[in-house]
Write an enzyme that holds these catalytic residues in place. Structure first.
Site, short mmCIF file in Angstrom:
data_model
loop_
_atom_site.label_atom_id
_atom_site.label_comp_id
_atom_site.label_asym_id
_atom_site.label_seq_id
_atom_site.Cartn_x
_atom_site.Cartn_y
_atom_site.Cartn_z
N HIS A 31 0.52 7.51 20.14
CA HIS A 31 0.97 7.66 18.75
C HIS A 31 2.42 8.15 18.63
O HIS A 31 2.68 9.20 18.08
CB HIS A 31 0.02 8.56 17.93
CG HIS A 31 -0.50 9.79 18.63
ND1 HIS A 31 0.31 10.72 19.23
CD2 HIS A 31 -1.77 10.23 18.81
CE1 HIS A 31 -0.45 11.68 19.74
NE2 HIS A 31 -1.70 11.41 19.51
N HIS A 57 -11.85 13.47 9.57
CA HIS A 57 -12.28 14.85 9.27
C HIS A 57 -12.91 14.79 7.89
O HIS A 57 -12.46 14.03 7.02
CB HIS A 57 -11.07 15.80 9.21
CG HIS A 57 -10.42 16.03 10.53
ND1 HIS A 57 -10.86 16.95 11.45
CD2 HIS A 57 -9.35 15.43 11.11
CE1 HIS A 57 -10.10 16.93 12.52
NE2 HIS A 57 -9.17 16.00 12.35
N HIS A 63 -10.57 8.20 17.72
CA HIS A 63 -11.48 9.35 17.69
C HIS A 63 -12.72 8.94 16.90
O HIS A 63 -12.59 8.51 15.75
CB HIS A 63 -10.83 10.54 16.99
CG HIS A 63 -9.55 10.98 17.65
ND1 HIS A 63 -9.51 11.97 18.60
CD2 HIS A 63 -8.28 10.55 17.50
CE1 HIS A 63 -8.25 12.14 19.01
NE2 HIS A 63 -7.49 11.29 18.36
N LEU A 120 -1.14 14.64 13.36
CA LEU A 120 -0.23 15.07 14.42
C LEU A 120 -0.09 13.96 15.44
O LEU A 120 -1.10 13.35 15.80
CB LEU A 120 -0.75 16.35 15.09
CG LEU A 120 -0.63 17.60 14.20
CD1 LEU A 120 -1.38 18.77 14.80
CD2 LEU A 120 0.84 17.96 14.00
N LYS A 136 -6.84 12.08 29.35
CA LYS A 136 -6.01 12.45 28.20
C LYS A 136 -5.48 13.87 28.37
O LYS A 136 -6.23 14.80 28.63
CB LYS A 136 -6.86 12.37 26.93
CG LYS A 136 -6.14 12.73 25.64
CD LYS A 136 -5.11 11.69 25.25
CE LYS A 136 -4.22 12.17 24.12
NZ LYS A 136 -4.77 11.90 22.80
C1 NCD Z 1 -6.55 14.10 16.14
C2 NCD Z 1 -7.97 14.58 15.86
O1 NCD Z 1 -8.26 14.96 14.72
O2 NCD Z 1 -8.79 14.55 16.78
N1 NCD Z 1 -5.70 14.46 15.03
C3 NCD Z 1 -4.54 13.87 14.68
O3 NCD Z 1 -3.88 14.36 13.77
N2 NCD Z 1 -4.10 12.80 15.30
C4 NCD Z 1 -6.07 14.67 17.41
C5 NCD Z 1 -4.81 14.00 17.90
O4 NCD Z 1 -4.84 12.85 18.32
O5 NCD Z 1 -3.76 14.64 17.84
ZN ZN Z 2 -5.49 11.03 18.67
#
Ligand code: NCD
Ligand code: ZN
Length: 347
Positions: free
Chosen positions: A172, A249, A14, A217, A97
């Site tokens: 994941h 984030h 991301h 997640l 996705k």
């Molecule tokens: C991801 C995100 O923040 O875009 N967050 C995460 O906890 N992995 C979204 C995702 O891949 O689930």
């Molecule tokens: Zn992800």
């Protein structure tokens, strides 16, 4: 000690957009030749045109010649077969996705029941366009620690029975059950594994207090699952490959009464795996996991360049800056045993 491998790829990343992307993407581009760019922007990337324009912005932000973004589309209830055909014909788009609606960050426009999209999934199967899956059920009645295992039995197995040739990456993975499922499935099914799921178990979220920077997640699982993930990642099995799921984030959004899910790991996106493989006595298998298996699954060439890693510890900063805000990296303030070797010897 040094280790030179074929330059690796990150098969799940991301990078957000705008200023945030400019702050995080150079970390990836300094390590990886290619990365699969997740489409969960707001609004999500749902058309080939949107993916191509996002791709241009990614290339501009990478600030590194030779970095190749591999784009994805976000599956929604209104994704058409025509869009799938366009995506399959576009050399810059690598897959679609599927976020079950409500499963994770920016997933509200995802698909709740994949049976509603079977014609689209069948088209993907026929065109050999992979479906990349966030594998968690979203039923609030299901315990959050069971959502991935439940997804595999209640959703993924039936889907593959109906569309057996569908190429699937279970993204994941976090459990021994998922690892087993992927091992037992046909060659059309593979999985990515993140550094945090290889390094931490769920107790890390509560070590001495609540640790929002360890929340992602699918959520971290028990030590038993972590060990199994390390076993399959380091086994040499080509069905498992590197996908950091680096999901930045801002600090203020993580350290909050309702903190966002996501671990930022791009600053050490290959080094963290080197630690894991080293600790498992499997450094000779890092190259397969990081640089060869993913390309083989996606039918892409191996990278021609190399990356040299060095076992020499460095301290992760407490924070990185994103404009006026801060981003807390995975392993903030701790030492990582491996670094990327550069000719100047600097990290
Ligand atoms: C991801 C995100 O923040 O875009 N967050 C995460 O906890 N992995 C979204 C995702 O891949 O689930
Ligand atoms: Zn992800």
């Amino acid at each position: 000690m040094k280790l030179t491998i074929t330059q690796p790829d990150d098969w799940h990343l991301h990078v957000r957009d705008g200023e945030f992307m400019s702050a995080v993407l150079p970390f990836t581009a300094a390590r990886f030749a290619r990365a699969v760019i997740m489409p969960n922007l707001q609004p999500p990337v749902t058309s080939v045109a949107a993916a191509l324009s996002y791709r241009e912005r990614v290339i501009a932000a990478a600030d590194a010649a030779g970095f190749t973004p591999l784009m994805t589309l976000y599956l929604t209830p209104s994704t058409s077969v025509e869009t799938i055909e366009q995506a399959a014909a576009c050399p810059h788009i690598i897959g679609v996705k599927w976020y079950p609606a409500g499963a994770t960050t920016h997933s509200d426009q995802g698909v709740s029941d994949i049976s509603d999209c079977l014609h689209v999934v069948e088209a993907m199967s026929e065109l050999s366009l992979p479906l990349l899956i966030h594998g968690e059920v979203t039923d609030p009645e299901v315990d959050i620690f069971d959502r991935e295992s439940r997804f595999v039995t209640s959703t993924l197995e039936p889907l593959l029975q109906r569309v057996p040739e569908l190429r699937v990456v279970l993204e994941h993975i976090t459990t021994a059950d998922s690892a087993q499922f992927v091992q037992d499935a046909g060659p059309n099914v593979a999985a990515t594994i993140t550094p945090q799921h290889l390094q931490l178990n769920r107790t890390a979220m509560f070590q001495g207090g609540l640790r929002p920077h360890h929340y992602c997640l699918p959520v971290l699982k028990r030590e038993y699952h972590r060990r199994r993930l390390v076993e399959v990642a380091t086994s040499g099995d080509p069905k498992f490959f590197l996908g950091t799921d680096s999901a930045p984030h801002l600090r203020k959004d993580k350290e909050s009464a309702c903190g966002c899910a996501g671990v930022f790991s791009a600053h050490a996106g290959i080094e963290l795996y080197a630690e894991v493989f080293d600790n498992a006595g499997a450094l000779d298998r890092l190259e397969g996991f990081a640089s060869l298996h993913g390309a083989a699954f996606y039918g892409l060439d191996r990278n021609s360049g190399t990356l040299t890693l060095e076992r020499r510890a460095w301290q992760v900063p407490d924070v990185y800056r994103v404009g006026a805000d801060e981003l807390v990296p995975f392993r903030a303030g701790t030492k990582i045993a491996w670094r990327v070797h550069t000719s100047e010897g600097e990290h």
